[in-house]
Design a protein around this motif. Structure first.
Motif, PDB file in Angstrom:
ATOM      1  N   SER A 165     -14.026 -12.437  52.038  1.00  0.00           N
ATOM      2  CA  SER A 165     -14.453 -12.020  53.188  1.00  0.00           C
ATOM      3  C   SER A 165     -15.299 -12.415  54.345  1.00  0.00           C
ATOM      4  O   SER A 165     -14.786 -11.202  55.065  1.00  0.00           O
ATOM      5  N   SER A 166     -15.384 -13.623  54.051  1.00  0.00           N
ATOM      6  CA  SER A 166     -15.929 -13.789  55.721  1.00  0.00           C
ATOM      7  C   SER A 166     -14.957 -14.277  55.850  1.00  0.00           C
ATOM      8  O   SER A 166     -15.085 -13.673  57.573  1.00  0.00           O
ATOM      9  N   ALA A 167     -13.824 -14.982  55.987  1.00  0.00           N
ATOM     10  CA  ALA A 167     -13.093 -15.341  56.484  1.00  0.00           C
ATOM     11  C   ALA A 167     -12.141 -14.360  57.495  1.00  0.00           C
ATOM     12  O   ALA A 167     -11.439 -13.662  58.974  1.00  0.00           O
ATOM     13  N   VAL A 168     -11.537 -13.128  56.513  1.00  0.00           N
ATOM     14  CA  VAL A 168     -11.417 -11.710  56.756  1.00  0.00           C
ATOM     15  C   VAL A 168     -12.273 -11.124  57.774  1.00  0.00           C
ATOM     16  O   VAL A 168     -11.687 -10.304  58.747  1.00  0.00           O
ATOM     17  N   LEU A 169     -13.228 -11.006  57.891  1.00  0.00           N
ATOM     18  CA  LEU A 169     -14.232 -10.650  58.991  1.00  0.00           C
ATOM     19  C   LEU A 169     -13.879 -10.678  60.371  1.00  0.00           C
ATOM     20  O   LEU A 169     -14.235  -9.940  61.475  1.00  0.00           O
ATOM     21  N   GLY A 170     -12.894 -11.832  59.953  1.00  0.00           N
ATOM     22  CA  GLY A 170     -13.200 -12.049  62.087  1.00  0.00           C
ATOM     23  C   GLY A 170     -11.685 -11.793  62.365  1.00  0.00           C
ATOM     24  O   GLY A 170     -11.135 -11.384  63.227  1.00  0.00           O
ATOM     25  N   PHE A 171     -11.005 -10.581  61.708  1.00  0.00           N
ATOM     26  CA  PHE A 171     -10.013  -9.736  62.160  1.00  0.00           C
ATOM     27  C   PHE A 171     -10.772  -8.492  62.931  1.00  0.00           C
ATOM     28  O   PHE A 171      -9.932  -7.708  63.217  1.00  0.00           O
ATOM     29  N   VAL A 172     -11.898  -8.181  63.000  1.00  0.00           N
ATOM     30  CA  VAL A 172     -12.888  -7.343  63.348  1.00  0.00           C
ATOM     31  C   VAL A 172     -13.634  -7.800  64.980  1.00  0.00           C
ATOM     32  O   VAL A 172     -14.526  -7.014  64.808  1.00  0.00           O
ATOM     33  N   GLY A 173     -13.745  -9.246  64.606  1.00  0.00           N
ATOM     34  CA  GLY A 173     -14.236  -9.724  65.698  1.00  0.00           C
ATOM     35  C   GLY A 173     -14.973 -10.878  65.507  1.00  0.00           C
ATOM     36  O   GLY A 173     -16.126 -11.386  66.017  1.00  0.00           O
ATOM     37  N   MET A 174     -15.813 -10.953  64.374  1.00  0.00           N
ATOM     38  CA  MET A 174     -17.000 -12.088  63.022  1.00  0.00           C
ATOM     39  C   MET A 174     -16.189 -13.899  63.752  1.00  0.00           C
ATOM     40  O   MET A 174     -15.297 -13.562  64.083  1.00  0.00           O
ATOM     41  N   PRO A 175     -17.151 -14.648  64.739  1.00  0.00           N
ATOM     42  CA  PRO A 175     -16.760 -15.930  64.531  1.00  0.00           C
ATOM     43  C   PRO A 175     -15.865 -16.271  63.528  1.00  0.00           C
ATOM     44  O   PRO A 175     -16.675 -17.276  63.264  1.00  0.00           O
ATOM     45  N   THR A 176     -15.653 -16.421  62.492  1.00  0.00           N
ATOM     46  CA  THR A 176     -14.994 -16.542  61.441  1.00  0.00           C
ATOM     47  C   THR A 176     -13.706 -17.175  61.619  1.00  0.00           C
ATOM     48  O   THR A 176     -13.014 -17.035  62.332  1.00  0.00           O
ATOM     49  N   LEU A 177     -12.624 -17.535  60.378  1.00  0.00           N
ATOM     50  CA  LEU A 177     -11.452 -17.995  60.184  1.00  0.00           C
ATOM     51  C   LEU A 177     -10.709 -17.282  60.798  1.00  0.00           C
ATOM     52  O   LEU A 177      -9.300 -17.683  61.170  1.00  0.00           O
ATOM     53  N   GLY A 178     -10.867 -15.564  60.109  1.00  0.00           N
ATOM     54  CA  GLY A 178      -9.804 -14.858  60.686  1.00  0.00           C
ATOM     55  C   GLY A 178      -9.671 -14.926  62.206  1.00  0.00           C
ATOM     56  O   GLY A 178      -8.438 -13.716  62.700  1.00  0.00           O
ATOM     57  N   PHE A 179     -10.313 -14.792  63.508  1.00  0.00           N
ATOM     58  CA  PHE A 179     -11.011 -14.151  64.815  1.00  0.00           C
ATOM     59  C   PHE A 179      -9.990 -15.240  64.944  1.00  0.00           C
ATOM     60  O   PHE A 179      -8.894 -14.752  65.540  1.00  0.00           O
ATOM     61  N   TYR A 180     -10.351 -16.747  64.434  1.00  0.00           N
ATOM     62  CA  TYR A 180      -9.097 -18.005  65.232  1.00  0.00           C
ATOM     63  C   TYR A 180      -7.246 -17.763  64.716  1.00  0.00           C
ATOM     64  O   TYR A 180      -7.232 -18.080  65.512  1.00  0.00           O
ATOM     65  N   LEU A 181      -7.494 -17.190  63.584  1.00  0.00           N
ATOM     66  CA  LEU A 181      -6.465 -17.143  62.592  1.00  0.00           C
ATOM     67  C   LEU A 181      -5.381 -16.133  63.759  1.00  0.00           C
ATOM     68  O   LEU A 181      -4.014 -16.600  63.738  1.00  0.00           O
ATOM     69  N   GLU A 182      -5.855 -15.735  63.532  1.00  0.00           N
ATOM     70  CA  GLU A 182      -5.028 -13.910  64.794  1.00  0.00           C
ATOM     71  C   GLU A 182      -5.020 -14.173  65.844  1.00  0.00           C
ATOM     72  O   GLU A 182      -3.835 -13.842  66.451  1.00  0.00           O
TER      73      GLU A 182
END
Length: 490
Positions: free
Chosen positions: A186-203
Motif C-alpha cells: 500500500s505504501s509503495a502504491v501511494l506513490g502513484f498519487v504523489g507521495m514520495p514512495t517507490l511507486g512515485f519514482y517507478l511511475e
C-alpha cells in the motif's frame, strides 16, 4: 448434498463470468505491446542502478509510511476488536475497510496536500477496519475457561491480557506481520498519487521509458518483501515504530481552514450549497446516478466477476507450487519464490504497467487482479495441503492432483476465494484511476474537476457496493459450510 451445492455454485460463477466477457472491453490496443513487454523483461534481467540516487530515500519513505500506518491501524483495530460485539462498531469497521487506501489518500490530499499525514491516515484508517474484524475473530477463538477461574477482584483489563490476549498472541502477531507486508504494498502504491514512495519514482521511470530503472525499482521492492522475515524481528519492531515517524519527511504546513471548508462546503451537494430545494437535489442525484454511478457500478461488477473466476482457475493451477506433495528440495524453493513474487506485486502497480504496454482496456486490470490474488490464495491453499497426510499407496502426478488433494482442498479454496471477492471488487473500483471506466474513474474525474460533492457520493456508493458483496460472500460461505480460521485469513 454439500458437493452438489458446491458444484452448482461454482458453475454459476463460471457462467456469470462467461456472460460478463461479452460486455467487457478486453482488446489490446497498445503500440507494439509485445515489443514493450520484451523491453520491460530485459529491464528486469538487466536492471540499472546507476542513476537511482533517490533510491535510498524512496525506500526509507516506503518503509516509514508502512510502519506508521500499520502500527496505528493495529492499535486502533485492537480497541475496535474489543468492542466488536456492538453492531455500530461492526458497521463502522465494514465501512472504513470498504474504501480503498487510494480513495482515502485522494480525500486527504484535498485538505492536507502532500503532507505525511495524508499517507499515514490513508493506510491506517482502512487497516483499522480490517484489524478490528480479524482481531475480533481471533480473540473469539480463544478458550473461555481461563477467564472463569480467575480470582475475584481481578480487573477487566488484567483479565483480558492474561486470558484471551495471551492465548491469541501468536495468531495476533502472525496476522499483524502479514498486514505489514500488505502495508508495504500500500505504501509503495501511494506513490502513484504523489507521495514520495517507490511507486512515485517507478511511475516516473516508466513514463520516460527507462526500463532498466523500472527493473531496479521492482527488484528492490521484491527484495524488500521477500526478506521481510529476516529484518522484521520482534525485538526490532519497537525500534522501527519509534524511528518511522521521524523518517516520513515533511510537507507544507496544514491549513486547517481548508479542512473546515472541505467538510462544511466542498462535499455538500451543489444544490444544497447553492440554497436550492430538495427537488433540485433529487434531479442532481438522478443525473449523477444515470451518467456516472450506474455505468461505473456495471463496469465494476463485470470486471470483478471475470477477475474472480480467473483468480480461481489460476489458484487451482498454482497451489501445487507451494505444496510438498508436488515439489522437492529443488522445485520447492522455486515454487515459493514464484508465489511470493505473484502475491507481492500490487494489483495497481501491475495494472499500471500492463496498461502502458497493452493500451486502455479491462484486460490489464483482469490480469493484474487475477495474478496477485491467485498468488495469495495459491500460497494459502498450498500451505493447507501440507497439513494433509496421504496414504502410502496414494497416486502421483495428475491423479494425485485431481483425485487426492484438490477435492479435499476445494472447500477451503472456495472459502478463501469468497473472502477475496470483496477485496477484488475494492481493487477493481480503484483501478478506475488508471483510466478503466469503473467507479474509481468517475471518482478521480470528479476530484480533478474539483467537484468533491460528486466524488464523495461515488465513494459512498463504492463502499456500499463492497459491503453488499461482503455480505453475499459471507452468506455463501455459511450456506456451503465453508470454513477457514481467522488466523489464516488472506
Amino acid at each position: 448434498m454439500w458437493q452438489s451445492a458446491t458444484v452448482r455454485t461454482s458453475l454459476g460463477f463460471v457462467l456469470v463470468a462467461a456472460a460478463c466477457v461479452f460486455f467487457a472491453d478486453l482488446d489490446i490496443s497498445g503500440h507494439d505491446p509485445w515489443g514493450e513487454l520484451n523491453r520491460l523483461f530485459f529491464g528486469l534481467i538487466q536492471p540499472s542502478f546507476a542513476n537511482l540516487d533517490y533510491l535510498g530515500e524512496a525506500l526509507v519513505r516506503t518503509l516509514a509510511f508502512a510502519f506508521v500506518g500499520v502500527g496505528l491501524g493495529a492499535g486502533a483495530g485492537l480497541l475496535l476488536a474489543l468492542m466488536f460485539g456492538s453492531r455500530i462498531v461492526r458497521t463502522f469497521c465494514a465501512f472504513i475497510r470498504a474504501i480503498h487506501e487510494l480513495f482515502w489518500a485522494l480525500i486527504f490530499l484535498q485538505f492536507f496536500g502532500l503532507h505525511p499525514l495524508t499517507g499515514v491516515l490513508a493506510i491506517a484508517i482502512p487497516y483499522a477496519g480490517v484489524f478490528g474484524k480479524v482481531y475480533a475473530e481471533i480473540l473469539d477463538e480463544s478458550d473461555p475457561q481461563p477467564a472463569q477461574i480467575l480470582p475475584f477482584g481481578v480487573g477487566t483489563v488484567t483479565a483480558l491480557i492474561y486470558t484471551r490476549i495471551s492465548q491469541a498472541w501468536p495468531h495476533l502477531t502472525s496476522y499483524t506481520y502479514y498486514r505489514l507486508e500488505c502495508g508495504l504494498r500500500s505504501s509503495a502504491v501511494l506513490g502513484f498519487v504523489g507521495m514520495p514512495t517507490l511507486g512515485f519514482y517507478l511511475e516516473s521511470s516508466f513514463s520516460q521509458g527507462h526500463y532498466g530503472e523500472v527493473g531496479a525499482l521492482l527488484l528492490l521492492f521484491y527484495g524488500m518483501i521477500t526478506t521481510l522475515r529476516f529484518w522484521v524481528r520482534p525485538r526490532l519492531v519497537p525500534l522501527y515504530l519509534l524511528a518511522a515517524p521521524f523518517l516520513l519527511g515533511s510537507g507544507l504546513p496544514i491549513r486547517w481552514d481548508n479542512v473546515t471548508r472541505f467538510f462544511t462546503e466542498d462535499i455538500v451537494p451543489a444544490p444544497l450549497r447553492n440554497g436550492e430545494g430538495l427537488g433540485e437535489l433529487w434531479v442532481w442525484l438522478l443525473e449523477l446516478l444515470s451518467t456516472e454511478a450506474l455505468p461505473g457500478i456495471w463496469n465494476t461488477l463485470v470486471l470483478t466477476q471475470i477477475a474472480l473466476v480467473i483468480t480461481g482457475v489460476l489458484t487451482l493451477l498454482l497451489y501445487p507450487l507451494g505444496s510438498r506433495h508436488f515439489t522437492n528440495r529443488l522445485t520447492g524453493p522455486l515454487g515459493h519464490i514464484v508465489l511470493v513474487v505473484l502475491r507481492s506485486t500490487p494489483e495497481y502497480l501491475l495494472a499500471f504497467i500492463l496498461l502502458q504496454l497493452w493500451g486502455p482496456s479491462m484486460l490489464p486490470a483482469v490480469v493484474a487482479l487475477a495474478v496477485h490474488n491467485s498468488g495469495i490464495i495459491g500460497h494459502l491453499i498450498g500451505r493447507r495441503s501440507n497439513e494433509i497426510t496421504l496414504r502410502p499407496d496414494a497416486p502421483n502426478g495428475i491423479e494425485r492432483y485431481a483425485y487426492e488433494l484438490t477435492p479435499r482442498l476445494y472447500g477451503p479454496f472456495l472459502a478463501f476465494l469468497f473472502y477475496r471477492w470483496e477485496i477484488i471488487m475494492r481493487e477493481t473500483a480503484i483501478l478506475g484511476i488508471l483510466g478503466i471506466a469503473t467507479l474509481g474513474f468517475y471518482v478521480d474525474s470528479a476530484i480533478q474537476e474539483i467537484r468533491f460533492d460528486r466524488a464523495m457520493v461515488l465513494i459512498l456508493i463504492t463502499a456500499l457496493l463492497n459491503i453488499g458483496v461482503d455480505i453475499l460472500a459471507r452468506y455463501l460461505r455459511r450456506r456451503l459450510h465453508l470454513r477457514h480460521t481467522a488466523k489464516s485469513e488472506p
